[in-house]
Design an enzyme around this catalytic site. Structure first.
Site, PDB file in Angstrom:
ATOM      1  N   SER A  64      -8.321  -4.324   2.469  1.00  0.00           N
ATOM      2  CA  SER A  64      -8.288  -3.874   3.537  1.00  0.00           C
ATOM      3  C   SER A  64      -6.914  -2.679   3.979  1.00  0.00           C
ATOM      4  O   SER A  64      -6.993  -1.775   2.925  1.00  0.00           O
ATOM      5  CB  SER A  64      -7.138  -4.725   4.651  1.00  0.00           C
ATOM      6  N   LYS A  65      -6.680  -2.020   5.369  1.00  0.00           N
ATOM      7  CA  LYS A  65      -5.928  -0.835   4.985  1.00  0.00           C
ATOM      8  C   LYS A  65      -4.966  -0.828   4.656  1.00  0.00           C
ATOM      9  O   LYS A  65      -4.681   0.452   3.829  1.00  0.00           O
ATOM     10  CB  LYS A  65      -5.224  -0.544   6.920  1.00  0.00           C
ATOM     11  N   ARG A  66      -4.159  -2.063   4.227  1.00  0.00           N
ATOM     12  CA  ARG A  66      -2.815  -1.997   2.999  1.00  0.00           C
ATOM     13  C   ARG A  66      -3.640  -1.449   1.852  1.00  0.00           C
ATOM     14  O   ARG A  66      -2.393  -0.836   1.056  1.00  0.00           O
ATOM     15  CB  ARG A  66      -2.341  -3.425   3.174  1.00  0.00           C
ATOM     16  N   HIS A  67      -4.405  -1.179   1.504  1.00  0.00           N
ATOM     17  CA  HIS A  67      -5.204  -0.382   0.224  1.00  0.00           C
ATOM     18  C   HIS A  67      -4.845   0.772   0.336  1.00  0.00           C
ATOM     19  O   HIS A  67      -5.825   1.008  -0.770  1.00  0.00           O
ATOM     20  CB  HIS A  67      -6.481  -1.739  -0.345  1.00  0.00           C
ATOM     21  N   GLY A  68      -5.241   1.505   1.324  1.00  0.00           N
ATOM     22  CA  GLY A  68      -5.375   2.337   1.593  1.00  0.00           C
ATOM     23  C   GLY A  68      -6.257   3.300   2.282  1.00  0.00           C
ATOM     24  O   GLY A  68      -6.730   2.043   2.820  1.00  0.00           O
TER      25      GLY A  68
END
Ligand code: GLU
Length: 485
Positions: free
Chosen positions: A254-258
């Protein structure tokens, strides 16, 4: 012909069916790619269908972003409404009549019924458990009366309550679902638009899709689809549910991973060829070891049989490495043009390409193998070639540009002004002899020279760089001492 599914007369037809509620990200792009590869491999068709029946969450901008992402990756589609010489995608929002017609068939067979429950009533039923089929049990007269009154209603599918639904998945094998776990689900919402579950089935049938290849986040919906196939008398396509893509911490990517959207990667200078290659390896492999694939090699090699059932972990470093491998093989002209585009899009003001093509070609050559992506052009210092002065890095200035070294640079400027030939070998020879005559080591001139010309501590081949900058600019940078502000 190659276009036929062995053993049947069904053509091979695949589709990518994104909802335009977000950018094209790694997971969606991989799904699109596998569909496209399989279609291209088999001589089948690849269809693009925009699933925009959630009017609130869909947006035209996201449609554009998804199409841009597909084009960037090099995935072309084969059919669709004619949009002036190019196929537009299909839009579900333009196909309401078809869903209505098919829903009416289910109504006529009593496989569907109007549901008059409003939100509050649904909440109440939900508290009791799942939707309990309340409106499915209305007496026919009552139902008729509500309809005549014009009460707003959705249409629900009367899901079977007994037995099980079997899914033969090309990747997961046979799966069984207990029917009692499925409530009567909405097929047409009260706003008249179809639900995802209904539209997807009606369209996959209408578009004669032979293989449904999609993310396994849809696997819990597939039994509903199979129930609808049965009720509508449709032929069931082959299903292949692709395993999840995880971030490095093993949670769903997800976006959390960059960066996860294709636009982000393009912005980082990742090559579409590298992206395609990397996405292909996120769940598929030819032999467990070959890693470098051109698009053509992928088309030749791809098969659904070699798609694994375990989740894969997204590794941005491997993506960058593969992109670099593709970059190495680009011809110099492509590198120059790509760097130009990248420099422009990162905000650098440049003259038209034809004015700077030659200079950029020399810069690209100077960077050599250190240039592994278009984005590296900036990191390696391409921008100062196009400015009067570089941006001076204050630490580099502090370290190398004392008043002593400034005096030496003026001496160097004096000797270089009178140089017959401003070539890298002449420049180097003259610098070395000047250093010697001043009782210095060459490094005592080279370090300050580099900072004065580039603003940075590091640069590729300094004398080659001087040659590209040209005498006038080099002398100006040495004389004006623009780092002193
Ligand atoms: N529209 C769905 C999505 O974007 C895909 C549906 C499908 O492939 O069946 O997740």
């Amino acid at each position: 012909s190659a276009n036929t599914n062995p053993g049947t007369s069904m053509s091979i037809r695949l589709r990518f069916a994104p909802s335009p509620t977000g950018f094209l990200h790694v997971g969606g792009a991989r799904t699109a790619l596998y569909n496209w590869l399989y279609a291209r491999k088999t001589g089948g068709k690849f269809i693009l269908r925009i699933e925009d029946t959630d009017a609130e969450r869909s947006s035209a901008d996201m449609v554009t972003a998804i199409l841009d992402g597909l084009r960037w990756l090099g995935l072309d589609w084969d059919e669709g409404p004619d949009k002036g010489g190019e196929y537009g995608p299909y839009f579900q929002s333009e196909r309401r009549e078809l869903y209505q017609t098919e829903a009416e068939r289910l109504l006529a067979d009593d496989r569907a019924y109007p549901c008059f429950c409003n939100e509050a009533e649904l909440e109440k039923h939900r508290d009791e458990s799942a939707y309990n089929g309340h409106c499915g049990r209305l007496a026919p007269g009552e139902r008729q009366a509500f309809l005549e009154e014009g009460r707003p209603h959705a249409l629900r599918f009367r899901a079977p309550k007994e037995g099980e639904t079997l899914l033969y998945d090309q990747i997961r094998g046979k799966m069984e679902f207990q029917n009692e776990l499925f409530e009567d689900f909405v097929i047409i919402k009260s706003d008249g638009l179809p639900s995802y579950n209904f539209a997807v089935v009606v369209d996959d049938h209408a578009m004669e899709i032979s293989h449904v290849v999609r993310g396994d986040d849809h696997i819990s919906n597939t039994p509903r689809h199979l129930m609808l196939y049965e009720a509508l008398g449709y032929r069931i396509p082959k299903f292949a549910h692709l395993p999840m893509i995880l971030g490095e911490d093993k949670s769903r990517l997800s976006k959390r991973h960059g960066a996860t959207s294709l636009g982000d990667f393009a912005g980082q200078g990742i090559l579409p060829e590298g992206m395609m290659n990397y996405l292909a390896l996120l769940g598929w492999s030819l032999d467990g070891k070959t890693e470098f694939f051109s698009a053509k090699k992928l088309v030749d090699a791809f098969s659904l049989k070699r798609v694994g059932s375990n989740p894969s972990v997204f590794d941005p470093e491997k993506l960058a490495w593969l992109s670099g491998e593709h970059f190495k093989r680009l011809d110099p002209k492509a590198k120059v043009e790509g760097c130009y585009e990248h420099l422009l899009s990162s905000g650098l003001e440049l003259p038209p390409l034809e004015k700077v093509r030659e200079r950029l070609a020399r810069i690209v050559k100077l960077f050599g193998n250190r240039l592994k992506s278009y984005a590296d052009a900036l990191d390696l210092g391409a921008s100062h070639f196009f400015a009067e002065f570089p941006d001076y890095d204050s630490e580099a200035v502090e370290e190398h540009l004392s008043s002593d070294s400034e005096a030496r640079l003026l001496a160097l400027a004096g000797s270089w002004e009178n140089l017959g030939e401003f070539s890298s070998s002449e420049l180097e020879a003259s610098l070395r002899s000047l250093a010697e005559s001043m009782g210095l080591g060459a490094a005592d001139l080279i370090h300050p020279l580099r900072v004065a010309l580039t603003g940075r501590r590091r640069s590729p081949d300094l004398f080659g760089l001087c040659e590209i900058l040209g005498q006038e600019i080099v002398i100006a940078r040495l004389r004006k001492q623009a780092w002193r502000k």
